[in-house]
Design a protein around this motif. Structure first.
Motif, PDB file in Angstrom:
ATOM      1  N   ALA A 139      32.569  57.921  52.491  1.00  0.00           N
ATOM      2  CA  ALA A 139      32.728  56.539  52.489  1.00  0.00           C
ATOM      3  C   ALA A 139      34.063  56.444  53.339  1.00  0.00           C
ATOM      4  O   ALA A 139      34.518  55.874  53.860  1.00  0.00           O
ATOM      5  N   ALA A 140      34.981  57.783  52.715  1.00  0.00           N
ATOM      6  CA  ALA A 140      35.956  58.341  53.257  1.00  0.00           C
ATOM      7  C   ALA A 140      36.520  58.341  54.327  1.00  0.00           C
ATOM      8  O   ALA A 140      37.597  58.083  55.043  1.00  0.00           O
ATOM      9  N   ALA A 141      35.462  59.287  54.665  1.00  0.00           N
ATOM     10  CA  ALA A 141      35.228  59.676  56.453  1.00  0.00           C
ATOM     11  C   ALA A 141      35.020  58.266  56.984  1.00  0.00           C
ATOM     12  O   ALA A 141      35.560  58.013  58.461  1.00  0.00           O
TER      13      ALA A 141
ATOM     14  N   VAL B 181      44.767  48.329  41.907  1.00  0.00           N
ATOM     15  CA  VAL B 181      44.060  47.787  42.275  1.00  0.00           C
ATOM     16  C   VAL B 181      42.807  48.230  41.017  1.00  0.00           C
ATOM     17  O   VAL B 181      42.524  49.604  41.901  1.00  0.00           O
ATOM     18  N   MET B 182      42.298  47.471  40.260  1.00  0.00           N
ATOM     19  CA  MET B 182      41.591  48.125  39.645  1.00  0.00           C
ATOM     20  C   MET B 182      40.319  47.613  39.564  1.00  0.00           C
ATOM     21  O   MET B 182      40.009  47.061  38.849  1.00  0.00           O
ATOM     22  N   VAL B 183      39.576  46.887  41.342  1.00  0.00           N
ATOM     23  CA  VAL B 183      38.651  45.807  40.384  1.00  0.00           C
ATOM     24  C   VAL B 183      37.050  46.683  40.729  1.00  0.00           C
ATOM     25  O   VAL B 183      36.681  47.359  41.780  1.00  0.00           O
ATOM     26  N   GLY B 184      36.202  45.911  40.188  1.00  0.00           N
ATOM     27  CA  GLY B 184      34.928  46.661  40.284  1.00  0.00           C
ATOM     28  C   GLY B 184      34.442  48.383  39.962  1.00  0.00           C
ATOM     29  O   GLY B 184      33.650  48.879  40.085  1.00  0.00           O
ATOM     30  N   VAL B 185      35.499  48.868  39.275  1.00  0.00           N
ATOM     31  CA  VAL B 185      35.454  50.726  39.070  1.00  0.00           C
ATOM     32  C   VAL B 185      35.641  51.177  38.185  1.00  0.00           C
ATOM     33  O   VAL B 185      34.341  52.249  37.339  1.00  0.00           O
ATOM     34  N   PHE B 186      35.659  50.253  36.677  1.00  0.00           N
ATOM     35  CA  PHE B 186      35.317  50.948  35.344  1.00  0.00           C
ATOM     36  C   PHE B 186      33.949  51.065  35.165  1.00  0.00           C
ATOM     37  O   PHE B 186      33.573  51.767  33.649  1.00  0.00           O
TER      38      PHE B 186
ATOM     39  N   ASP C  52      44.648  51.163  46.145  1.00  0.00           N
ATOM     40  CA  ASP C  52      43.213  50.548  45.722  1.00  0.00           C
ATOM     41  C   ASP C  52      42.418  51.163  45.287  1.00  0.00           C
ATOM     42  O   ASP C  52      41.918  52.127  46.096  1.00  0.00           O
ATOM     43  N   LEU C  53      42.230  51.477  44.158  1.00  0.00           N
ATOM     44  CA  LEU C  53      41.348  52.446  43.565  1.00  0.00           C
ATOM     45  C   LEU C  53      40.077  52.295  43.652  1.00  0.00           C
ATOM     46  O   LEU C  53      39.426  51.281  43.450  1.00  0.00           O
ATOM     47  N   GLY C  54      38.521  53.770  44.031  1.00  0.00           N
ATOM     48  CA  GLY C  54      37.142  53.048  44.101  1.00  0.00           C
ATOM     49  C   GLY C  54      37.630  52.108  45.221  1.00  0.00           C
ATOM     50  O   GLY C  54      36.978  51.172  44.392  1.00  0.00           O
ATOM     51  N   SER C  55      38.133  52.112  46.113  1.00  0.00           N
ATOM     52  CA  SER C  55      37.771  50.812  47.351  1.00  0.00           C
ATOM     53  C   SER C  55      36.259  50.363  47.599  1.00  0.00           C
ATOM     54  O   SER C  55      36.646  49.547  47.918  1.00  0.00           O
TER      55      SER C  55
ATOM     56  N   ASP D 266      38.507  56.510  47.458  1.00  0.00           N
ATOM     57  CA  ASP D 266      37.507  56.006  47.001  1.00  0.00           C
ATOM     58  C   ASP D 266      37.042  58.334  46.948  1.00  0.00           C
ATOM     59  O   ASP D 266      37.448  58.806  47.710  1.00  0.00           O
ATOM     60  N   HIS D 267      35.681  58.628  46.342  1.00  0.00           N
ATOM     61  CA  HIS D 267      35.296  59.368  45.690  1.00  0.00           C
ATOM     62  C   HIS D 267      33.858  59.978  46.930  1.00  0.00           C
ATOM     63  O   HIS D 267      34.344  60.776  46.818  1.00  0.00           O
TER      64      HIS D 267
END
Length: 259
Positions: free
Chosen positions: A105-107, A151-156, A76-79, A100-101
């Protein structure tokens, strides 16, 4: 003033996009500063929460569809935060890597997944394909010789016109096994409904929209699953068809393709 951070690197004093998103979804992994930011945004863009929830609902339907086909692992990219109906909840028992970049959020995501043995959170930019696919999280948890749900939902909307979104997807596609699937949603600007993105773009930096033909290019090399690229609320809805009014308020399309 330096923002206060918890023992896991979680920032309590500044709003985090992923936590704002969580609040708009009705989740509980957010703080007062995030809720205040969400309310400010929503006051200026009243459809914001509806759009966030429609995106998450599409993600859940698509993931359930893929699990019905036997897909048991997801990238899931940009989750954002793995909360409020995310992939590992829609696909119990599946192996999932969230990417997620945003360091905050990642922490926060890592703490949330501490007791979820088949899910990992990776801090990385999805544009760094080699870095994502070569990360310990992906190498240890996913088997790229078997089908993967990408999964690339809502990232573009974060990917500019000079960044070659189709080429980015192609790099991921080339690493995937046959039977893998691509799940996409993207904001569109040619729906013909008169929607004005100007207000949204004053709130969200570098918010990019796509024409439907450009969304179709993202699926190059994939076979589109019925019903193809449609308004995200009309992709295999699990209830009555959404009203035309709702569709007009959310100019976003979605689709799923099979490799």
């Amino acid at each position: 003033m330096v923002a206060e951070r918890g023992e896991h690197g979680i920032d309590f004093d500044e709003p985090c996009v992923a936590r704002v998103y969580d609040y708009l979804l009705g989740g509980s992994h957010n703080f007062a500063v995030d809720r205040a930011a969400a309310e400010r945004f929503s006051a200026r863009v009243p459809d914001l929460a509806a759009g966030v929830r429609a995106n998450r609902s599409f993600l859940r339907r698509a993931v359930r569809y893929l699990t019905g086909l036997g897909v048991r692992q997801f990238l899931d990219l940009g989750s954002g935060l793995p909360t409020a109906g995310n992939v590992h909840e829609a696909a119990p028992g599946a192996r999932v890597v969230y990417v997620d970049h945003e360091p905050v959020a990642a922490a926060h995501g890592r703490t949330m997944l501490a007791d979820v043995p088949r899910a990992r959170m990776l801090a990385a930019d999805l544009r760094d394909v080699d870095g994502v696919l070569g990360s310990p999280e992906v190498r240890d948890l996913l088997d790229l010789s078997e089908p993967v749900g990408l999964v690339m939902v809502g990232v573009f909307h974060n990917i500019g016109p000079d960044e070659d979104a189709p080429g980015l997807v192609r790099k991921y596609r080339e690493a995937l096994a046959p039977g893998s699937h691509l799940v996409v949603s993207a904001a569109t600007r040619d729906s013909g409904d008169g929607f004005d993105w100007a207000e949204r773009q004053t709130l969200l930096v570098d918010f990019h929209t796509f024409r439907r033909a450009e969304v179709a290019e993202l699926f190059d090399g994939f076979e589109l699953v019925d019903p193809g690229i449609v308004h995200l609320t009309r992709w295999r809805p699990d209830m009555a068809q959404p009203s035309d009014e709702l569709v007009a308020k959310l100019p976003t399309v979605a689709g799923v393709g099979r490799l």
